[in-house]
Enzyme design. Structure first.
Site, mmCIF file in Angstrom:
data_model
loop_
_atom_site.group_PDB
_atom_site.id
_atom_site.type_symbol
_atom_site.label_atom_id
_atom_site.label_comp_id
_atom_site.label_asym_id
_atom_site.label_seq_id
_atom_site.Cartn_x
_atom_site.Cartn_y
_atom_site.Cartn_z
ATOM 1 N N ARG A 1 0.835 -1.215 0.000
ATOM 2 C CA ARG A 1 0.000 0.000 0.000
ATOM 3 C C ARG A 1 0.865 1.258 0.000
ATOM 4 O O ARG A 1 0.506 2.279 -0.583
ATOM 5 C CB ARG A 1 -0.966 -0.055 1.185
ATOM 6 C CG ARG A 1 -2.005 -1.163 0.942
ATOM 7 C CD ARG A 1 -2.982 -1.296 2.053
ATOM 8 N NE ARG A 1 -3.679 -0.067 2.317
ATOM 9 C CZ ARG A 1 -4.264 0.224 3.469
ATOM 10 N NH1 ARG A 1 -4.224 -0.656 4.450
ATOM 11 N NH2 ARG A 1 -4.889 1.357 3.638
ATOM 12 N N ASN B 1 -8.135 8.443 6.595
ATOM 13 C CA ASN B 1 -7.184 7.887 5.620
ATOM 14 C C ASN B 1 -5.754 7.999 6.129
ATOM 15 O O ASN B 1 -5.373 9.001 6.723
ATOM 16 C CB ASN B 1 -7.313 8.611 4.282
ATOM 17 C CG ASN B 1 -8.706 8.464 3.698
ATOM 18 O OD1 ASN B 1 -9.444 7.573 4.088
ATOM 19 N ND2 ASN B 1 -9.072 9.336 2.777
ATOM 20 N N HIS C 1 -6.480 7.788 12.077
ATOM 21 C CA HIS C 1 -6.040 6.386 11.940
ATOM 22 C C HIS C 1 -4.571 6.281 11.549
ATOM 23 O O HIS C 1 -4.133 5.232 11.085
ATOM 24 C CB HIS C 1 -6.926 5.643 10.932
ATOM 25 C CG HIS C 1 -8.327 5.402 11.437
ATOM 26 N ND1 HIS C 1 -9.373 5.021 10.629
ATOM 27 C CD2 HIS C 1 -8.851 5.502 12.690
ATOM 28 C CE1 HIS C 1 -10.468 4.886 11.356
ATOM 29 N NE2 HIS C 1 -10.182 5.180 12.616
ATOM 30 N N CYS D 1 16.878 3.768 18.115
ATOM 31 C CA CYS D 1 17.445 2.937 19.196
ATOM 32 C C CYS D 1 18.266 1.759 18.669
ATOM 33 O O CYS D 1 18.841 1.013 19.465
ATOM 34 C CB CYS D 1 16.331 2.440 20.126
ATOM 35 S SG CYS D 1 15.256 1.188 19.394
ATOM 36 N N SER E 1 -18.006 4.953 4.774
ATOM 37 C CA SER E 1 -19.193 4.092 4.928
ATOM 38 C C SER E 1 -19.813 4.266 6.310
ATOM 39 O O SER E 1 -20.930 3.815 6.544
ATOM 40 C CB SER E 1 -18.799 2.628 4.730
ATOM 41 O OG SER E 1 -17.835 2.251 5.692
ATOM 42 N N GLU F 1 -22.899 7.074 -3.020
ATOM 43 C CA GLU F 1 -24.310 6.696 -2.839
ATOM 44 C C GLU F 1 -24.629 6.806 -1.350
ATOM 45 O O GLU F 1 -23.712 6.853 -0.522
ATOM 46 C CB GLU F 1 -24.546 5.271 -3.334
ATOM 47 C CG GLU F 1 -23.582 4.285 -2.742
ATOM 48 C CD GLU F 1 -23.535 2.967 -3.521
ATOM 49 O OE1 GLU F 1 -23.329 1.937 -2.873
ATOM 50 O OE2 GLU F 1 -23.716 3.005 -4.750
HETATM 51 C C1 BJW Z 1 -16.925 7.103 -2.726
HETATM 52 C C2 BJW Z 1 -16.235 6.913 -3.899
HETATM 53 C C3 BJW Z 1 -16.056 8.037 -4.677
HETATM 54 C C4 BJW Z 1 -16.348 5.021 -2.996
HETATM 55 N N1 BJW Z 1 -16.540 9.216 -4.275
HETATM 56 N N2 BJW Z 1 -17.400 8.281 -2.331
HETATM 57 C C5 BJW Z 1 -18.472 0.941 19.098
HETATM 58 C C6 BJW Z 1 -17.840 2.040 19.654
HETATM 59 C C7 BJW Z 1 -16.444 2.140 19.620
HETATM 60 C C8 BJW Z 1 -15.685 1.143 19.021
HETATM 61 C C9 BJW Z 1 -16.298 0.055 18.477
HETATM 62 C C10 BJW Z 1 -17.686 -0.041 18.518
HETATM 63 N N3 BJW Z 1 -18.018 -1.200 17.910
HETATM 64 C C11 BJW Z 1 -16.883 -1.819 17.504
HETATM 65 C C12 BJW Z 1 -15.808 -1.072 17.825
HETATM 66 C C13 BJW Z 1 -14.381 -1.432 17.550
HETATM 67 C C14 BJW Z 1 -13.855 -1.062 16.182
HETATM 68 C C15 BJW Z 1 -14.949 -0.948 15.136
HETATM 69 O O1 BJW Z 1 -15.455 0.106 14.817
HETATM 70 N N4 BJW Z 1 -15.345 -2.056 14.521
HETATM 71 C C16 BJW Z 1 -16.384 -2.022 13.498
HETATM 72 C C17 BJW Z 1 -15.914 -2.778 12.254
HETATM 73 C C18 BJW Z 1 -17.683 -2.490 14.081
HETATM 74 N N5 BJW Z 1 -13.118 0.182 16.277
HETATM 75 C C19 BJW Z 1 -11.847 0.207 16.684
HETATM 76 O O2 BJW Z 1 -11.265 -0.813 17.044
HETATM 77 C C20 BJW Z 1 -11.155 1.556 16.717
HETATM 78 N N6 BJW Z 1 -10.641 1.780 18.023
HETATM 79 C C21 BJW Z 1 -11.432 1.984 19.078
HETATM 80 O O3 BJW Z 1 -12.632 1.956 18.980
HETATM 81 O O4 BJW Z 1 -10.781 2.256 20.261
HETATM 82 C C22 BJW Z 1 -11.610 2.500 21.446
HETATM 83 C C23 BJW Z 1 -12.247 3.870 21.464
HETATM 84 C C24 BJW Z 1 -13.625 4.007 21.584
HETATM 85 C C25 BJW Z 1 -14.222 5.280 21.626
HETATM 86 C C26 BJW Z 1 -13.426 6.405 21.561
HETATM 87 C C27 BJW Z 1 -12.074 6.251 21.421
HETATM 88 C C28 BJW Z 1 -11.493 4.977 21.360
HETATM 89 C C29 BJW Z 1 -9.973 1.595 15.754
HETATM 90 C C30 BJW Z 1 -10.426 1.500 14.322
HETATM 91 C C31 BJW Z 1 -9.213 1.417 13.405
HETATM 92 C C32 BJW Z 1 -9.642 1.259 11.950
HETATM 93 N N7 BJW Z 1 -8.500 0.952 11.179
HETATM 94 C C33 BJW Z 1 -8.642 0.878 9.718
HETATM 95 C C34 BJW Z 1 -7.289 0.424 9.165
HETATM 96 C C35 BJW Z 1 -6.275 1.582 9.326
HETATM 97 C C36 BJW Z 1 -5.011 1.330 8.638
HETATM 98 C C37 BJW Z 1 -5.215 0.962 7.186
HETATM 99 O O5 BJW Z 1 -5.627 1.796 6.358
HETATM 100 O O6 BJW Z 1 -4.930 -0.203 6.879
HETATM 101 O O7 BJW Z 1 -9.012 2.153 9.190
HETATM 102 S S1 BJW Z 1 -9.970 -0.205 9.181
HETATM 103 C C38 BJW Z 1 -10.431 0.809 7.790
HETATM 104 O O8 BJW Z 1 -11.790 1.297 7.980
HETATM 105 C C39 BJW Z 1 -9.510 2.027 7.833
HETATM 106 C C40 BJW Z 1 -10.462 3.141 7.509
HETATM 107 O O9 BJW Z 1 -9.951 4.379 7.946
HETATM 108 C C41 BJW Z 1 -11.739 2.709 8.208
HETATM 109 C C42 BJW Z 1 -12.987 3.383 7.681
HETATM 110 O O10 BJW Z 1 -13.234 3.020 6.350
HETATM 111 P P1 BJW Z 1 -13.884 4.063 5.350
HETATM 112 O O11 BJW Z 1 -12.948 5.167 5.100
HETATM 113 O O12 BJW Z 1 -15.249 4.417 5.782
HETATM 114 O O13 BJW Z 1 -13.898 3.178 3.999
HETATM 115 P P2 BJW Z 1 -15.043 2.183 3.466
HETATM 116 O O14 BJW Z 1 -14.399 1.343 2.425
HETATM 117 O O15 BJW Z 1 -15.737 1.499 4.556
HETATM 118 O O16 BJW Z 1 -16.102 3.167 2.776
HETATM 119 C C43 BJW Z 1 -15.773 3.888 1.610
HETATM 120 C C44 BJW Z 1 -16.936 4.795 1.263
HETATM 121 O O17 BJW Z 1 -16.559 5.598 0.164
HETATM 122 C C45 BJW Z 1 -18.226 4.036 0.848
HETATM 123 O O18 BJW Z 1 -19.335 4.609 1.545
HETATM 124 C C46 BJW Z 1 -18.351 4.314 -0.655
HETATM 125 O O19 BJW Z 1 -19.705 4.461 -1.090
HETATM 126 C C47 BJW Z 1 -17.617 5.625 -0.781
HETATM 127 N N8 BJW Z 1 -16.996 5.829 -2.089
HETATM 128 N N9 BJW Z 1 -15.920 5.542 -3.988
HETATM 129 C C48 BJW Z 1 -17.220 9.264 -3.076
HETATM 130 N N10 BJW Z 1 -15.421 7.947 -5.869
#
Ligand code: BJW
Length: 233
Positions: free
Chosen positions: A55, A91, A108, A138, A177, A203
């Site tokens: 990546r 991102n 993130h 280190c 999303s 969407e």
């Molecule tokens: C277009 C387009 C175009 C396409 N034009 N649009 C409830 C409360 C709190 C936490 C949790 C909870 N339930 C579960 C959890 C734990 C977990 C979580 O959320 N799990 C779920 C899967 C249920 N969360 C965590 O573990 C987080 N930590 C945490 O919660 O710590 C405790 C805490 C709680 C409260 C406060 C503070 C702390 C950490 C999450 C880490 C996520 N990491 C990743 C990987 C990062 C590194 C990497 O890149 O590899 O982050 S996962 C991945 O998903 C990445 C992204 O940033 C993240 C979000 O994804 P995103 O950006 O939304 O992408 P997509 O693919 O899902 O959506 C793309 C969108 O674009 C779509 O809607 C398309 O339609 C659109 N699109 N083309 C416009 N051309």
């Protein structure tokens, strides 16, 4: 006026960086539990490094698109009239910065940084990472990891984000999303504070009902049009 913008993978999709949960997204080809958790890194560091090395290489050949440029323009336009943009991205790419955005909160983390789990140092990083690579600070090997936030880890700058959400007048989610917390909860928090909410996405997302307004289409078209609308007001 302060506008809080939250961006997700959709804003970088047209720059050639994959989204996660779309039909051909990264998580349809790779298992996040085997690549994006601290447990995965402890168990299979070579596989995790290979995923992020791939990546990082993609990112180094990608370019910002019109959506990134429009948000950089919005920051300047708002500042000129005494208003403010708080740009928070999920991102790990640097395309907002390369488009000219001055202040970007990477909740993130950042792919072009590495962190040493032995000494805690965070440093710019553009080459491949591997278990054999020594930390420049280190000199120990095996401790360097991508400076990104995996599932189960605490996202970065949450205090600044909470303050900005409380102070904002408008919350706009772009290309996300809304399935990963805590970012997915920002819209309901904004609503609790009485802040207007917009979604810009290809969407309607799964939580589209929570937004007061939506604009739908590719980010490279929908974001510049929305920015023009805001700066004309
Ligand atoms: C277009 C387009 C175009 C396409 N034009 N649009 C409830 C409360 C709190 C936490 C949790 C909870 N339930 C579960 C959890 C734990 C977990 C979580 O959320 N799990 C779920 C899967 C249920 N969360 C965590 O573990 C987080 N930590 C945490 O919660 O710590 C405790 C805490 C709680 C409260 C406060 C503070 C702390 C950490 C999450 C880490 C996520 N990491 C990743 C990987 C990062 C590194 C990497 O890149 O590899 O982050 S996962 C991945 O998903 C990445 C992204 O940033 C993240 C979000 O994804 P995103 O950006 O939304 O992408 P997509 O693919 O899902 O959506 C793309 C969108 O674009 C779509 O809607 C398309 O339609 C659109 N699109 N083309 C416009 N051309």
């Amino acid at each position: 006026m302060t506008i809080f913008v939250l961006t997700g993978a959709g804003v970088s999709a047209e720059s050639g960086l994959g989204t996660f949960r779309d039909k051909d997204g990264l998580w349809s080809r790779f298992d996040p539990m085997k690549l994006a958790t601290p447990e995965a890194f402890a168990h299979s560091p070579d596989e995790v490094h290979a995923f992020y090395n791939m990546r990082r290489q993609n990112l180094l050949s990608a370019e910002p698109n019109a959506a990134h440029r429009a948000l950089a323009h919005l920051e300047v336009g708002l500042a000129e009239r005494g208003d403010r943009l708080f740009l928070c991205t999920q991102n790990i790419d640097d395309l907002h910065e390369r488009a000219g955005s001055q202040r970007v909160v990477h909740m993130h983390g950042e792919l072009l940084k590495a962190r040493c789990t032995a000494c805690g140092e965070t440093m710019p990083w553009r080459q491949d990472l591997g278990v054999e690579v020594p930390c420049p600070s280190c000199r120990r090997s095996g401790g360097l990891r991508p400076h990104v936030v995996w599932f189960g880890e605490m996202p970065l700058e949450m205090d600044a984000i909470d303050d900005a959400l409380r102070e904002a007048d408008l919350f706009v989610a772009i290309g996300t999303s809304g399935s990963v917390y805590p970012a997915a909860g920002f819209v309901s928090e904004a609503r609790r504070h009485g802040i207007r909410t917009w979604e810009i996405n290809l969407e309607p997302s799964d939580n589209a009902r929570q937004f007061d307004e939506g604009r739908y289409g590719p980010a490279s078209e929908a974001v510049p049009a929305w920015v023009e609308h805001i700066l004309m007001r």
